[in-house]
Write a protein that holds these residues in place. Structure first.
Motif, PDB file in Angstrom:
ATOM      1  N   LEU A   1      10.316   4.769  -0.152  1.00 33.05           N
ATOM      2  CA  LEU A   1      11.083   3.407  -0.374  1.00 33.05           C
ATOM      3  C   LEU A   1      11.315   3.256  -1.926  1.00 33.05           C
ATOM      4  O   LEU A   1      12.383   2.613  -2.578  1.00 33.05           O
ATOM      5  N   ASP A   2      10.283   4.198  -2.767  1.00 35.35           N
ATOM      6  CA  ASP A   2      10.507   3.829  -4.208  1.00 35.35           C
ATOM      7  C   ASP A   2      11.692   4.628  -4.505  1.00 35.35           C
ATOM      8  O   ASP A   2      12.559   4.415  -5.574  1.00 35.35           O
ATOM      9  N   GLU A   3      11.837   5.836  -3.923  1.00 31.19           N
ATOM     10  CA  GLU A   3      13.303   6.770  -4.348  1.00 31.19           C
ATOM     11  C   GLU A   3      14.519   5.743  -3.810  1.00 31.19           C
ATOM     12  O   GLU A   3      15.561   5.728  -4.754  1.00 31.19           O
ATOM     13  N   LEU A   4      14.578   4.919  -2.639  1.00 26.63           N
ATOM     14  CA  LEU A   4      15.419   4.294  -2.364  1.00 26.63           C
ATOM     15  C   LEU A   4      15.872   3.193  -3.272  1.00 26.63           C
ATOM     16  O   LEU A   4      16.914   2.818  -3.828  1.00 26.63           O
ATOM     17  N   ARG A   5      14.757   2.535  -3.619  1.00 28.93           N
ATOM     18  CA  ARG A   5      15.088   1.410  -4.801  1.00 28.93           C
ATOM     19  C   ARG A   5      15.570   1.905  -5.947  1.00 28.93           C
ATOM     20  O   ARG A   5      16.286   1.254  -6.616  1.00 28.93           O
ATOM     21  N   ARG A   6      14.913   3.161  -6.307  1.00 32.37           N
ATOM     22  CA  ARG A   6      15.595   3.623  -7.741  1.00 32.37           C
ATOM     23  C   ARG A   6      16.991   4.058  -7.582  1.00 32.37           C
ATOM     24  O   ARG A   6      17.921   3.984  -8.631  1.00 32.37           O
ATOM     25  N   ALA A   7      17.386   4.620  -6.188  1.00 32.49           N
ATOM     26  CA  ALA A   7      18.746   4.906  -6.119  1.00 32.49           C
ATOM     27  C   ALA A   7      19.666   3.625  -6.187  1.00 32.49           C
ATOM     28  O   ALA A   7      20.961   3.796  -6.637  1.00 32.49           O
TER      29      ALA A   7
ATOM     30  N   ARG B   1       3.180  -2.316  -0.211  1.00 30.10           N
ATOM     31  CA  ARG B   1       4.338  -1.360  -0.121  1.00 30.10           C
ATOM     32  C   ARG B   1       4.775  -0.872   1.348  1.00 30.10           C
ATOM     33  O   ARG B   1       5.869  -0.829   1.451  1.00 30.10           O
ATOM     34  N   THR B   2       3.734  -0.945   2.298  1.00 25.49           N
ATOM     35  CA  THR B   2       4.157  -0.421   3.540  1.00 25.49           C
ATOM     36  C   THR B   2       3.721  -1.773   4.525  1.00 25.49           C
ATOM     37  O   THR B   2       2.177  -1.709   4.575  1.00 25.49           O
ATOM     38  N   GLY B   3       4.219  -2.655   5.269  1.00 22.68           N
ATOM     39  CA  GLY B   3       3.505  -3.553   5.972  1.00 22.68           C
ATOM     40  C   GLY B   3       2.870  -3.076   7.132  1.00 22.68           C
ATOM     41  O   GLY B   3       1.812  -3.520   7.348  1.00 22.68           O
TER      42      GLY B   3
ATOM     43  N   VAL C   1       1.854   7.049   2.057  1.00 25.82           N
ATOM     44  CA  VAL C   1       2.223   7.460   0.724  1.00 25.82           C
ATOM     45  C   VAL C   1       3.605   8.155   0.609  1.00 25.82           C
ATOM     46  O   VAL C   1       4.410   7.670  -0.171  1.00 25.82           O
ATOM     47  N   ALA C   2       3.971   8.960   1.908  1.00 24.52           N
ATOM     48  CA  ALA C   2       5.155   9.278   1.975  1.00 24.52           C
ATOM     49  C   ALA C   2       6.182   8.382   2.052  1.00 24.52           C
ATOM     50  O   ALA C   2       7.221   8.199   1.491  1.00 24.52           O
TER      51      ALA C   2
END
Length: 756
Positions: free
Chosen positions: A565-571, A531-533, A559-560
């Motif tokens: 990124l998860d929040e951005l993807r969900r938004a 999830r983070t390159g 982790v942060a």
């Protein structure tokens, strides 16, 4: 909850399967039993004699049988070969080990419970025991120790509290607590971290002796002396004083009242382990014999001052003329030595008293017959007066005094296994004070390049040079990594303020530590892998401990970032869903206006074709021109039908978008709005004429044009191709409108859905 209980009795009902966290004997947070035991045993209470290396608990199984569970602290590992040999041992004088194992990061053992107390109840009474009782105790200890040695085990921590009572009448003893035991065939040494209780430890322990059964016989002698005198060994002395005593002088047994017992103590407390009594001599003594006791040579520290013509140097009340003896005395009381000789040394012209005395004593060795004369000159003129810290100066002094001694710093031995123990203490999450002190010591070893100096000592120091090389290589690679532009700026900023000296030291000593680090970080990083390159790149080299340490420190940032990124993807997904709903509602609204659009299409077509089609029909009907009507009606049908069909198809396809943007009616309205402007421009050009004249002329021209067209069509009979031309032209115009709407509609879709 169970608490450490001085009386050994646990009042109240303890919570099941809990014990204390790692640390000392102070009250603190509680920790559950290792999972391998928690499901089968219930904690009754903690037993009174808690060791430094483990918690000792009284537990019960489901059947109600009592056992002793010993849960070792993190980092304390029991020699597996000792457990293996204990499980096959059958002796009434050795406590039976039921189960051993490793769970939740800790070693544990379960052994039989002997409720009769320990020999400490007898030895700690403060009064001497009768000689016959002492002989029985020594007899059973001899049987137990000989049995252990026969099985290839050195106990390593014999003391009264580890000698349990099976029965009091008649007396029956059993040895217990094998946490620091070693196998006799081991090549390892008892380190200062695990060599047992200092008061009962043989002199050779303090300097990292190799495993030897004679060390247990020394402890038997100390126990016998305690029982004979009623006093604990070295009572009231500090640990430093005990170390100094063991390193420099024999144990005094003149206060043992019974002559036979005094002989036993003299034989067991010989400082030379090679000449110390063992099982054969003790059994001879028990049988009434009097085995010989070798004479103890006077310690080098107390030899006459005239030895070799050298003046003695007094340290803590003892006079020293020999280099090796002084080295061991200074090492045994490091803090006092550093403070006396190297703190506030003064200058060359006005030295401190301690430095002046030491310099004068060292000057006695400035003799060409010594091979190390040049080293001595550098030591006295350069290194000791130099800017180094007092501890580093003392280390250099010890190196010159006795290069064959084990490497020692700040009173602690510094072999590779000791450095590993130091690193583990420095990374411990429990003992804050001990952790800080250990970290300071690690930093001091690194910044002062002291491991290189320790590697020049004799006994066991050969591997330190390789350890130091690997340690510095790891730190150099760390410095290079934390400047890498492949890492995010804020991660580089965080790593820039971090050091890995402690962890790198552990890796440099023990490759297993690096493998354990790899397993820990890969397990902890599983939720953010892929999830983070940049974080994945840190873990890409599976064998690089430096990258694993960086990943450990950077894990919170990864982790942060993964959460962000998860929040951005969900938004983004939520916005995309909202846009799809918006577009769907828009399309439904457009399609719902199809009926109204079709009606508007009918009205527009009727408005456009009423005059040119209806007027000829009316004229033809009035004049009764049958031939005209016969030709005009089919032409009118084609002329009206094709545009009407085109307009209806366009309205049905566009729905609510048809009017006013693309309908025939709106285009006619637009034409009507544009004509007055053109009419005004024409009127401006024809200002001399009246408006009525202009209007009349315009009407006449319109009807003239219409009449001419109608006349031409009827007279020349040329209407057959005209309706089709009109229909074809209208169809082209309709298709152009549909194409323009399609382009605008697709642009609107892209804008609403955010498509690229």
């Amino acid at each position: 909850m169970t608490r450490r209980d001085d009386a050994g009795s646990g009042a109240g009902a303890p919570d099941a399967a809990v014990t204390r966290r790692d640390g000392g004997g102070e009250p603190g947070p509680l920790l559950r039993l290792p999972s391998a035991l928690a499901e089968r045993f219930t904690v009754v209470r903690e037993l009174p004699h808690q060791g430094r290396e483990a918690d000792v608990l009284l537990v019960r199984d489901a059947a109600g049988d009592a056992f002793v569970a010993k849960v070792y602290r993190h980092g304390v590992r029991v020699a597996p070969e000792v457990w293996e040999r204990l499980r096959g041992l059958e002796s009434s004088h050795v406590a039976r080990v039921i189960e051993t194992g490793f769970s939740d990061g800790r070693d544990f053992e379960v052994s039989e419970y002997l409720p009769g107390g320990s020999l400490e109840d007898l030895a700690g009474a403060g009064t001497p025991v009768p000689p016959d009782v002492l002989s029985e105790v020594v007899s059973q200890l001899t049987a137990a120790v000989a049995h252990l040695h026969g099985a290839g085990i050195v106990h390593g921590d014999l003391k009264p509290s580890n000698v349990l009572l099976r029965r009091g009448e008649p007396l029956e003893l059993a040895l217990a607590d094998f946490g620091v035991s070693k196998s006799l065939d081991a090549t390892s040494r008892f380190t200062q971290r695990v060599f047992g209780t200092l008061a009962y430890a043989a002199p050779e322990y303090a300097f990292g002796a190799e495993v030897s059964g004679s060390q247990d016989w020394w402890a038997v002698g100390m126990i016998a002396r305690q029982l004979a005198t009623g006093r604990a060994p070295f009572e009231g002395l500090s640990e430093q004083a005990v170390r100094h005593h063991l390193a420099t002088r024999p144990v005094d047994v003149s206060d043992v009242p019974d002559e036979r017992v005094r002989l036993l103590c003299r034989g067991l407390l010989v400082r030379d382990p090679g000449r110390r009594w063992g099982a054969a001599e003790v059994r001879g003594w028990l049988g009434g014999g009097s085995p010989g006791v070798p004479e103890e040579p006077p310690p080098p520290a107390v030899r006459p001052a005239g030895s070799g013509g050298r003046r003695p140097l007094q340290f803590k009340g003892v006079k020293y003329t020999e280099k090796a003896a002084l080295a061991r005395a200074l090492a045994a009381d490091w803090e006092t030595a550093a403070r006396r000789f190297f703190v506030a040394m003064g200058d060359r012209d006005d030295p401190s008293q301690g430095w002046r005395q030491l310099r004068a004593w060292l000057a006695q060795f400035e003799d060409p017959e010594y091979d190390d004369l040049e080293d001595l000159v550098d030591l006295v003129d350069v290194h000791l007066p130099g800017p180094e810290a007092p501890d580093a100066k003392l280390l250099r002094l010890l190196r010159w005094l006795d290069p064959t001694m084990p490497p020692v710093y700040r009173g602690k031995r510094m072999l590779p296994e000791d450095l590993l123990a130091l690193a583990e203490q420095a990374s411990s999450p429990h003992d804050d004070e001990g952790r800080r002190a250990a970290r300071e010591l690690v930093d001091e070893l690194y910044t002062g390049d002291l491991v290189t100096a320790l590697a020049t000592f004799g006994e066991g120091a050969g591997q330190l040079a390789d350890v130091d090389r690997r340690w510095r290589d790891l730190n150099a690679r760390w410095d290079e990594l934390r400047r890498s532009t492949a890492l995010p700026t804020r991660v580089r900023r965080e790593l820039a303020d971090s050091e890995i000296r402690v962890e790198a030291l552990a890796v440099a000593v023990a490759p297993d530590w690096a493998r354990a680090l790899r397993r820990r970080i890969e397990s902890a990083a599983e939720p953010v892998r892929g999830r983070t390159g940049w974080f994945d790149a840190l873990l890409a080299d599976g064998g690089d401990p430096v990258r694993h340490l960086a990943a450990t420190l950077a894990l919170p940032a990864a982790v942060a970032e993964a959460r962000r990124l998860d929040e951005l993807r969900r938004a983004h997904a939520a916005a995309e869903t909202a846009h799809r709903h918006e577009w769907r509602d828009s399309e439904e609204h457009r399609r719902s206006g199809t009926g109204e659009a079709v009606l508007r299409a009918l009205g527009g077509a009727a408005l456009l074709f009423a005059l040119p089609v209806g007027l000829p029909l009316v004229l033809g009907t009035l004049v009764g021109e049958a031939e005209f009507l016969g030709r005009f009606v089919p032409a009118a049908t084609v002329t009206c039908g094709i545009p009407l069909a085109c307009e209806l198809a366009l309205a049905a396809g566009l729905g609510g978008d048809y009017h006013p943007g693309w309908s025939l009616r709106s285009r006619l309205a637009g034409l009507r709005r544009r004509l007055p402007g053109r009419q005004g421009a024409l009127a401006t050009q024809l200002q001399p004429l009246r408006k009525s004249t202009i209007a009349c002329g315009g009407g006449c021209l319109l009807y003239l044009a219409l009449g001419t067209a109608i006349w031409g069509i009827v007279t020349l009979r040329a209407w057959s191709p005209v309706p089709f031309l009109i229909g074809a032209g209208y169809g082209v115009w309709t298709f152009a409108r549909y194409r323009d709407w399609r382009t605008a509609h697709q642009s609107q879709r892209t804008q609403v859905l955010g498509e690229r």
